[in-house]
Design an enzyme around this catalytic site. Sequence first.
Site, mmCIF file in Angstrom:
data_model
loop_
_atom_site.group_PDB
_atom_site.id
_atom_site.type_symbol
_atom_site.label_atom_id
_atom_site.label_comp_id
_atom_site.label_asym_id
_atom_site.label_seq_id
_atom_site.Cartn_x
_atom_site.Cartn_y
_atom_site.Cartn_z
ATOM 1 N N ARG A 69 -22.699 -17.837 -61.804
ATOM 2 C CA ARG A 69 -21.583 -18.445 -61.102
ATOM 3 C C ARG A 69 -20.175 -18.075 -61.567
ATOM 4 O O ARG A 69 -19.065 -17.976 -60.832
ATOM 5 C CB ARG A 69 -21.850 -19.849 -61.300
ATOM 6 C CG ARG A 69 -20.752 -20.794 -60.444
ATOM 7 C CD ARG A 69 -20.928 -22.103 -60.222
ATOM 8 N NE ARG A 69 -21.409 -22.992 -61.299
ATOM 9 C CZ ARG A 69 -20.672 -23.332 -62.321
ATOM 10 N NH1 ARG A 69 -19.624 -23.133 -62.650
ATOM 11 N NH2 ARG A 69 -21.446 -23.979 -63.361
ATOM 12 N N TYR A 122 -8.509 -17.521 -36.250
ATOM 13 C CA TYR A 122 -9.903 -17.619 -36.222
ATOM 14 C C TYR A 122 -10.260 -19.319 -36.000
ATOM 15 O O TYR A 122 -9.496 -19.807 -36.548
ATOM 16 C CB TYR A 122 -10.554 -17.189 -37.433
ATOM 17 C CG TYR A 122 -12.115 -17.201 -37.459
ATOM 18 C CD1 TYR A 122 -12.855 -16.778 -36.675
ATOM 19 C CD2 TYR A 122 -12.888 -18.229 -38.310
ATOM 20 C CE1 TYR A 122 -14.364 -16.840 -36.733
ATOM 21 C CE2 TYR A 122 -13.920 -18.440 -38.229
ATOM 22 C CZ TYR A 122 -14.798 -17.773 -37.478
ATOM 23 O OH TYR A 122 -16.189 -17.768 -37.465
ATOM 24 N N ASP A 205 -5.242 -12.724 -43.079
ATOM 25 C CA ASP A 205 -6.829 -12.395 -42.581
ATOM 26 C C ASP A 205 -6.869 -11.275 -41.840
ATOM 27 O O ASP A 205 -6.547 -10.998 -40.979
ATOM 28 C CB ASP A 205 -7.192 -13.601 -41.933
ATOM 29 C CG ASP A 205 -8.972 -13.307 -41.376
ATOM 30 O OD1 ASP A 205 -9.366 -12.445 -41.709
ATOM 31 O OD2 ASP A 205 -9.282 -14.605 -40.911
ATOM 32 N N LYS A 230 -18.283 -9.206 -41.230
ATOM 33 C CA LYS A 230 -18.020 -8.300 -40.170
ATOM 34 C C LYS A 230 -17.961 -6.835 -40.510
ATOM 35 O O LYS A 230 -18.904 -6.324 -40.846
ATOM 36 C CB LYS A 230 -16.559 -9.006 -39.488
ATOM 37 C CG LYS A 230 -16.469 -10.388 -39.414
ATOM 38 C CD LYS A 230 -17.317 -10.835 -38.384
ATOM 39 C CE LYS A 230 -17.307 -12.238 -38.181
ATOM 40 N NZ LYS A 230 -16.167 -13.091 -38.240
HETATM 41 C C1 LIG Z 1 -15.630 -14.252 -38.650
HETATM 42 C C2 LIG Z 1 -14.354 -14.682 -39.152
HETATM 43 C C3 LIG Z 1 -14.068 -15.567 -40.002
HETATM 44 C C4 LIG Z 1 -15.257 -16.475 -40.786
HETATM 45 O O1 LIG Z 1 -15.947 -15.587 -41.472
HETATM 46 P P1 LIG Z 1 -17.492 -16.239 -41.919
HETATM 47 O O2 LIG Z 1 -18.118 -15.079 -42.799
HETATM 48 O O3 LIG Z 1 -18.180 -16.395 -40.496
HETATM 49 O O4 LIG Z 1 -17.425 -17.451 -42.657
HETATM 50 C C5 LIG Z 1 -12.755 -15.807 -40.516
HETATM 51 N N1 LIG Z 1 -11.881 -14.824 -39.996
HETATM 52 C C6 LIG Z 1 -11.963 -14.109 -38.904
HETATM 53 C C7 LIG Z 1 -10.796 -13.303 -38.228
HETATM 54 C C8 LIG Z 1 -13.323 -13.939 -38.594
HETATM 55 O O5 LIG Z 1 -13.574 -13.029 -37.385
#
Ligand SMILES: *Cc1c(COP(=O)(O)O)cnc(C)c1O
Length: 427
Positions: A69, A122, A205, A230
């Site tokens: 952890r 998001y 982000d 992604k």
């Molecule tokens: C998919 C996504 C998230 C969230 O990510 P997870 O891995 O699904 O928790 C946050 N920001 C953007 C722009 C995303 O496309």
Amino acid sequence: MKEHDFNPESLMMTYGYKPELSEGAIKCPIFQTSTFVFKTAEEGKAFFELAYGLREKSPKEELGLIYSRINNPNLEILENRLCLWDKADDCAVFESGMSAISTVLLEFLKPGDLLVYSNPLYGGTDHFIHHFLDKIGVHTIGVMPDQRMDEVTQMIKDSGKADKLAMIFMETPANPTNDIVDIESFSQIAKQFSTDEKKVLVAVDNTYMGPLWQHPLQCGADLVMYSATKYIGGHSDLIAGAVLGNAELMIRVKTLRTFLGNMVSPHTAWLLLRSLETLKIRMDQQTQNAQVVANYLNNHSKVENVYYLGLLEEGTEAHIIYKKQCSAPGAMVSFDIVGGEKEAFAFLNNLKLMKLAVSLGGTESLAEHPKTMTHAGVDLGQMQQMNITDQLVRLSIGVENAKDLIWDLEQALSKIEIGATLELTEV
Ligand SMILES: *Cc1c(COP(=O)(O)O)cnc(C)c1O
């Protein structure tokens, strides 16, 4: 011979891994273990002193392995490699993009603080802000894509909470329309409201563009976040997240991660190490394909508008920001189909190669309808303002042969009967 700086893509196979520590294995094994054996009690004590910040690190001392952890070789090597793309001091990997984002918001915001954020966000981030941060008394101001910087400054002043501004959070290019936000300008606003006691942080982000072609830390941001689900993962087979920034901020992020316990598992970290080896070639191919797809759609009679960074008109403000902060247009394309939901659905239902699914950044091309799927939770009035309409379709372009993608688009578009909806609404 002169020293040579290797490019990140050349280091993704080897950086940070010492084969001699793993029986000479060329590949980093999975350290599927919860805990690590200390050589002596004195060593265990020394490791914990560092992990809990009880004393300063001595020169060259590294935090030893304690418990998965807190740290684990798969996570540490992955974090070291991710730092190379963004030129960050440090990185923390998480079990999802949402846990990366929510941990940052929890660590750097407290009740009474003001958070400014860019729209659209998001859906999960939007939900966390409006259903959790609101509840604990964090004040928020959302900025629309067409608002100018002086308007934003004025909104902060008018809120009466300017002295409480703690963070500016943004997403650029924004999902699903590729709206672009000027990171440098927002960083200047953050500076303007910072004092000696309190630095206003800028968090970006960067999921939608991915780690190759936009480096928010180099544009003045303090923290950059990813859904590693992604592009970084890139095969639609795992969920993970990452946060990067300077050493001082990352100690705080990692400490909260230790106590929330939302680090990624060794197995997922190992899958991500494999994914990183091909990140550059995957994304090169995906972007090349996306440009072909965007050009094709842009000339199709059943398509009204195409939202793609590679199609921005020179001289426009968006193009100027794009040129300043991105080095390629990425692989996300969205477009307005002529008609409405019926035509959009007919198109989606007729695709043969592209799959009808949410998520993005994987090797396979995906298509979806933001208004009724990924963005279904967004306020209707705001949706309209952000061009998220019945007509909008979002594509995530994969590594397939571009000719096959075009064939698929062509045949799916040919199945739409334009005018059907219009006739119905006229009577
Ligand atoms: C998919 C996504 C998230 C969230 O990510 P997870 O891995 O699904 O928790 C946050 N920001 C953007 C722009 C995303 O496309």
